[in-house]
Design a protein around this motif. Structure first.
Motif, PDB file in Angstrom:
ATOM      1  N   THR A   1     -53.781 -49.689  34.394  1.00 21.76           N
ATOM      2  CA  THR A   1     -52.952 -50.668  35.167  1.00 21.76           C
ATOM      3  C   THR A   1     -51.970 -51.301  34.735  1.00 21.76           C
ATOM      4  OG1 THR A   1     -53.650 -48.936  37.220  1.00 21.76           O
ATOM      5  CG2 THR A   1     -52.359 -50.652  37.585  1.00 21.76           C
ATOM      6  N   ALA A   2     -52.438 -52.519  33.871  1.00 21.89           N
ATOM      7  CA  ALA A   2     -52.050 -53.365  33.768  1.00 21.89           C
ATOM      8  C   ALA A   2     -50.981 -53.045  31.877  1.00 21.89           C
ATOM      9  CB  ALA A   2     -53.257 -54.702  32.853  1.00 21.89           C
TER      10      ALA A   2
ATOM     11  N   HIS B   1     -49.327 -41.208  36.914  1.00 19.05           N
ATOM     12  CA  HIS B   1     -50.234 -42.450  37.317  1.00 19.05           C
ATOM     13  C   HIS B   1     -49.747 -43.868  37.918  1.00 19.05           C
ATOM     14  CE1 HIS B   1     -54.081 -45.357  37.374  1.00 19.05           C
ATOM     15  NE2 HIS B   1     -55.044 -44.426  37.113  1.00 19.05           N
ATOM     16  N   ILE B   2     -48.888 -44.005  37.146  1.00 18.44           N
ATOM     17  CA  ILE B   2     -48.107 -45.620  37.464  1.00 18.44           C
ATOM     18  C   ILE B   2     -47.400 -44.751  39.148  1.00 18.44           C
ATOM     19  CG2 ILE B   2     -47.511 -45.662  35.377  1.00 18.44           C
ATOM     20  CD1 ILE B   2     -44.287 -44.261  36.074  1.00 18.44           C
ATOM     21  N   GLN B   3     -47.334 -43.322  39.331  1.00 21.28           N
ATOM     22  CA  GLN B   3     -46.621 -43.276  40.766  1.00 21.28           C
ATOM     23  C   GLN B   3     -47.531 -42.663  41.485  1.00 21.28           C
ATOM     24  OE1 GLN B   3     -43.616 -42.659  42.249  1.00 21.28           O
ATOM     25  NE2 GLN B   3     -44.528 -40.891  43.745  1.00 21.28           N
ATOM     26  N   GLU B   4     -49.372 -42.430  41.845  1.00 27.11           N
ATOM     27  CA  GLU B   4     -49.783 -42.249  42.604  1.00 27.11           C
ATOM     28  C   GLU B   4     -50.782 -42.650  41.926  1.00 27.11           C
ATOM     29  OE1 GLU B   4     -50.430 -37.918  42.997  1.00 27.11           O
ATOM     30  OE2 GLU B   4     -48.288 -38.509  44.157  1.00 27.11           O
ATOM     31  N   ASP B   5     -51.281 -43.212  40.778  1.00 29.29           N
ATOM     32  CA  ASP B   5     -52.771 -44.384  40.969  1.00 29.29           C
ATOM     33  C   ASP B   5     -52.802 -45.531  41.384  1.00 29.29           C
ATOM     34  OD1 ASP B   5     -54.666 -42.245  41.988  1.00 29.29           O
ATOM     35  OD2 ASP B   5     -53.209 -41.142  40.131  1.00 29.29           O
ATOM     36  N   GLU B   6     -51.208 -46.098  41.138  1.00 28.65           N
ATOM     37  CA  GLU B   6     -52.123 -48.007  41.338  1.00 28.65           C
ATOM     38  C   GLU B   6     -51.235 -48.794  42.200  1.00 28.65           C
ATOM     39  OE1 GLU B   6     -49.436 -48.030  37.023  1.00 28.65           O
ATOM     40  OE2 GLU B   6     -50.966 -46.985  36.094  1.00 28.65           O
ATOM     41  N   CYS B   7     -51.554 -48.158  43.303  1.00 22.69           N
ATOM     42  CA  CYS B   7     -51.153 -48.372  44.563  1.00 22.69           C
ATOM     43  C   CYS B   7     -49.987 -49.866  44.670  1.00 22.69           C
ATOM     44  CB  CYS B   7     -51.819 -49.431  44.575  1.00 22.69           C
ATOM     45  SG  CYS B   7     -52.787 -50.427  46.272  1.00 22.69           S
ATOM     46  N   ASN B   8     -48.934 -49.419  43.862  1.00 26.25           N
ATOM     47  CA  ASN B   8     -47.610 -49.994  43.097  1.00 26.25           C
ATOM     48  C   ASN B   8     -47.956 -51.105  42.725  1.00 26.25           C
ATOM     49  OD1 ASN B   8     -46.937 -48.562  45.493  1.00 26.25           O
ATOM     50  ND2 ASN B   8     -46.712 -50.401  47.478  1.00 26.25           N
ATOM     51  N   ALA B   9     -48.872 -51.304  41.830  1.00 21.93           N
ATOM     52  CA  ALA B   9     -48.599 -52.370  40.990  1.00 21.93           C
ATOM     53  C   ALA B   9     -47.668 -51.991  39.908  1.00 21.93           C
ATOM     54  CB  ALA B   9     -50.189 -51.781  39.592  1.00 21.93           C
TER      55      ALA B   9
ATOM     56  N   GLU C   1     -44.639 -50.800  40.929  1.00 24.41           N
ATOM     57  CA  GLU C   1     -43.149 -52.486  41.252  1.00 24.41           C
ATOM     58  C   GLU C   1     -43.279 -53.474  41.233  1.00 24.41           C
ATOM     59  OE1 GLU C   1     -44.856 -49.605  42.457  1.00 24.41           O
ATOM     60  OE2 GLU C   1     -43.955 -47.911  43.008  1.00 24.41           O
ATOM     61  N   PHE C   2     -45.059 -53.778  41.690  1.00 27.49           N
ATOM     62  CA  PHE C   2     -45.259 -55.439  41.446  1.00 27.49           C
ATOM     63  C   PHE C   2     -44.513 -56.128  40.829  1.00 27.49           C
ATOM     64  CE2 PHE C   2     -49.156 -58.707  41.616  1.00 27.49           C
ATOM     65  CZ  PHE C   2     -48.965 -59.640  42.210  1.00 27.49           C
TER      66      PHE C   2
ATOM     67  N   LYS D   1     -38.150 -50.097  41.257  1.00 28.63           N
ATOM     68  CA  LYS D   1     -38.658 -48.275  42.363  1.00 28.63           C
ATOM     69  C   LYS D   1     -38.992 -47.341  41.299  1.00 28.63           C
ATOM     70  CE  LYS D   1     -35.851 -46.016  45.908  1.00 28.63           C
ATOM     71  NZ  LYS D   1     -36.084 -46.442  47.033  1.00 28.63           N
ATOM     72  N   LEU D   2     -39.759 -46.549  41.699  1.00 33.38           N
ATOM     73  CA  LEU D   2     -39.964 -45.339  41.136  1.00 33.38           C
ATOM     74  C   LEU D   2     -39.590 -44.254  41.190  1.00 33.38           C
ATOM     75  CD1 LEU D   2     -42.104 -46.940  39.836  1.00 33.38           C
ATOM     76  CD2 LEU D   2     -43.555 -45.679  39.962  1.00 33.38           C
TER      77      LEU D   2
END
Lengths: 345, 345, 345, 345
Positions: free
Chosen positions: A61-62, A85-93, A95-96, A102-103
């Motif tokens: 994720t990082a 994964h960036i859309q579904e599994d990274e808890c808005n990381a 975006e942060f 936005k995605l």
């Protein structure tokens, strides 16, 4: 019988040995260790990219979030698959890290097609000021469904993005599995095909916890370093990340482990095919989505098999469940045999 | 003769052995590994806090930033020392994690005094809407100058903060060194004194890369988990973090290493005192700021001694340089002897 | 013949007169003016909500973004229509104000259905830590296509959201048009139906530039005030916002203007229907999407008619264009007649 | 007797007349109105900067925050006075807009000196990755204490910043007061002196609510437009902002009102000086900090005089209070006379 994910297996002994070997005396902190110098050279050589900037972080994720943030502005949107994964599994990381970008999911599945991309690029690179502005294209190789983009497919998508002035990110959490399956050069699959930044995974493929970010444009290096530090992802005792990556790249260990994982999955798929199990897609790397008849599913659960049941499974108890199987390099063949025996009933 | 920092030394063999021991078969990812269950219990026991929420991350900056973000709102300001690590050395990571919050340095030195705090709390917890609103107090134990807050000092500051409705964070990157030096219980130094969240460092004290965050109020747990994931600090192969912390806590290894580091520093300080070197402050943990006469400095540099020269050093070549020395647990006594011999000239 | 938007028309003379009337002597700044006290009372009375907190800002994007930020956490996602203004037309402002939160478009059109919402709420209010967590439901009333939610429809959606622990935001940039068309009480349409926060538009409906945010839960007031200031949306000479809103609420001016705008649109629609123009949907407020035959479109363009051609229009030159028409209160009837004459050819 | 602030007075009738005049028919929204074209030309002419990009927003905090965000990266720190509005009175808005950047107060007072700046620039433009990186210099003209930077002073500071690669922002909420007092050209005071972006205030100087941002480097224009929209500061009915600014610039109204405000303050100061009141600084624009003996203070309060008592006032009841007086253009001379009579006792 663990098929839940490739992030739960043990690390390869050579990776651990490298950590042990690195554990001597004092080493410069924060990525200035000597081992990292070697990693940088090895990576540049592997990718035939002598100017590339290479950094290590400890989570996928990082790697993804820092890469996207380096490529995108906060008023842009990243184009990705709806199951990315960036859309579904990274808890808005993402975006942060992008500063509230936005995605925009495009297409219907794990692989983005030229038509999917064309549809969103139609308006050109600069929209009116009210709209999210077009930003990076992010593609996952191998995909979350275990499928692969060919070099030509990557080239086509990247060229469309570049024609619109947009950079290209590749989420390569399973890049090794893709290369092992396709037998192409890392350079051909990345910068020669138009990839600007690669998240090159190690953790899911036999490391303890290390991911490389390869920036083929070295102009991005200093910004990436600042973003990494600001994100609290710069390790002081960096040598232990370096050591993992050094061993990972040495003697094609990364490729061997990925090949083993892929082979394990093919063995599993072959066995399931023989007993009549249907697949969502033909597996191409180390992931398989299969429709398990309920009775088979019940037997496997009772026997302790571990795999992920998709929320897309039918709720009709007469219908099979849709199950995800992931193999890593360390899975014993006997476990696959055992699984297949139980499955066969 | 490495005195630059305690983040450059090797990890303790027991830490590495724990990583090796953990490297067997499959383990639940993302902090659900069995080793972590033990860590949680050990930590709660060590802190006499059976309800505390305990999490692991890999960098001190992550521990601090996530802790502060959990305690603060984006329109608030954190009160800290002007030389606090969060203010000086984290490239705006706390601001980033807080969602664009502010830091307000208070006081003149490494230790915040009740007067420093009183001055900023005078306006009460709610300011007019134009001002940054008061937020957490963050204190560093041991400080960046190697000094210590007594339990009473922490209690006084925390009670002032709490009276104003503000929570208290302790940056314990060198918490072990403080406890080893003061010989008080971790509970007395933290929650009994009013600390709400502790960053409990392992990396600088013999680990490979692990920091615990101890939230004495378990109500904060879920938010912390989401922030950790969103910050990309949730490890999939978490067992290797757990294993480090397990070994660190076992048999008081954390305390023994910190004690050794402190003793090394005292040996160094004693030797320097004997040859007439002046100190900025009397060292209390494993850090020393000393005024090195230029000739001594030149000899030491020539001999390869590594230490950090403060930018606060005089530019007058007749004046001594102000140098920072940090000792870790692994520093060989012979190196200290050698250093002192060179220093003595 | 200006049908491009209701944000381009003149302000009502009574609104300007109120600004003139307010321009006397000194007034307390930052929302503490006396006129605002009256506005607060009028609004609470209008909404039969004596405890509601009422704030004014100058743009609809500010009203929406601040409202959503007050209701959502940065790790959450807002559920909205794929054509919602917050999703399509605010350049990532909601994400920015939410501190990098996410928006998840649900459904296929401008009106969210219970099925759309049920599909995303299935997993319950707390997802695993990897997923964006469920956040507020945002519905637009009247919608971007000029359609309306009935009180029952709002009630159903809000109750589903509340059952899942999620708050409800209503983007009421054209709330007045909805109330004028449906002839229901503002209270019935909002808090009695389950709306927690309303963006109540003035700008598109005859004001110079003012939007109210009505927080039916006064507990949110102080956070909203801080967010408004931090977003630079707190006006020093606030009395000029207050004066607009005072005049807007007085003698049902807001309702009369919205009624006039709706009537203008119906007159336009009736005329177009008579000459055989097809509509995308039956218009319910002051917006109409109509399919203009190419020859008619060419005549209208040549005559200087202003309306927005949708990017969803067919590229086949034999097919009609899809055009959006918006009427405001100030549109002269003669202009509509003229338009219809030109359209009729 | 209102001396609390210049943000509480009425707008000039010519400003309101311009709003009335603009209220006719339809106008292009979002800054594309014709009046704005004239404003752009007038502003470029006033500043002798034919390429400058000119934008309008409605609050000074928006002007400052958007300007700084356009000039700075999130890992940088803005250098400003410890009493700067951006540091003290904007509730973390600059940090928010910068994406979690930092502010570093330099110097001790309202005016930054070359020594103050030199001290922080010593390390050069690029620091090690752990530190906040140097960012824009922001100076306030006139300052929050009512003092002025000469053209030479601005030139010196800006040249130091530029030599270090840093851009320069001028918070000109009271720019008009400075120009009126110094009688220099706007061009000399800004871009010729090295200012890159100016917040040019209107609200405190007789407008309803409008501030211009003048970007002397037009390359920054598109980013500014996106940031303005994303911050929800782009007005749909923009013509009413344009109209204010048009009238403000016409016939030197901005300069006349600022001159009147300054003259009012000088009249007040002269009168207070005559009765022996001491000042913190000699007033140079429309702000005065004066030490009021307690009895005088009590008389004034009893008579209803409004001014701000500084928190820096002595708590010793025998000592005078430190009071801030601000005059705007509209203050009746009779009010000043009345104030002075009451003060004299």
């Amino acid at each position: 019988m663990y098929f839940s994910s490739d992030n739960a297996g043990m690390a390869h002994p050579a990776i651990l040995q490298a950590i042990l070997d690195a554990n001597t005396g004092y080493a410069m902190p924060y990525g200035k260790d000597e081992i990292m110098e070697g990693v940088r050279e090895s990576m540049r050589s592997l990718f035939e990219a002598p100017e590339a900037a290479v950094y290590l972080v400890a989570t996928g994720t990082a790697a993804n979030s820092l890469s996207l943030a380096t490529l995108a502005e906060p008023w842009q949107t990243v184009y990705c698959s709806p199951v990315a994964h960036i859309q579904e599994d990274e808890c808005n990381a993402p975006e942060f890290y992008m500063g509230a970008g936005k995605l925009t999911p495009i297409g219907q599945g794990d692989k983005i097609t030229p038509d999917d991309l064309a549809a969103v690029l139609e308006g050109g690179p600069r929209r009116d000021v009210h709209a999210a502005q077009p930003g990076p294209l992010s593609i996952t190789q191998a995909t979350e469904k275990g499928r692969l983009y060919s070099v030509d497919e990557v080239t086509d998508l990247a060229s469309m993005a570049h024609d619109c002035g947009l950079p290209v990110h590749m989420d390569g959490a399973r890049f090794a599995n893709a290369i092992a399956a396709l037998n192409v050069s890392p350079a051909d699959m990345t910068w020669r095909a138009g990839v600007d930044v690669l998240s090159f995974g190690g953790t899911k493929n036999g490391c303890v916890g290390v991911e490389a970010v390869v920036l083929f444009d070295p102009e991005l290096a200093w910004e990436f370093e600042l973003r990494r530090k600001r994100g609290a992802h710069l390790f002081s005792k960096h040598r232990y990340l370096s050591a993992q990556m050094q061993a990972y790249l040495a003697d094609d260990l990364w490729l061997d482990m990925a090949g083993a994982a892929n082979a394990n999955l093919q063995m599993l798929a072959d066995g399931m095919r023989e007993i009549g199990v249907q697949f969502l897609e033909e597996p191409e790397a180390n992931i398989l989505f299969a429709y398990l008849p309920r009775a088979m599913h019940a037997r496997l659960q009772a026997a302790g098999a571990r795999y992920y049941v998709s929320s897309a499974s039918s709720s009709d108890p007469a219908e099979p469940v849709l199950a995800r199987f992931v193999c890593d390099w360390s899975l014993p063949t006997a476990e696959i045999d055992h699984f297949l025996n139980v499955a066969a009933g």
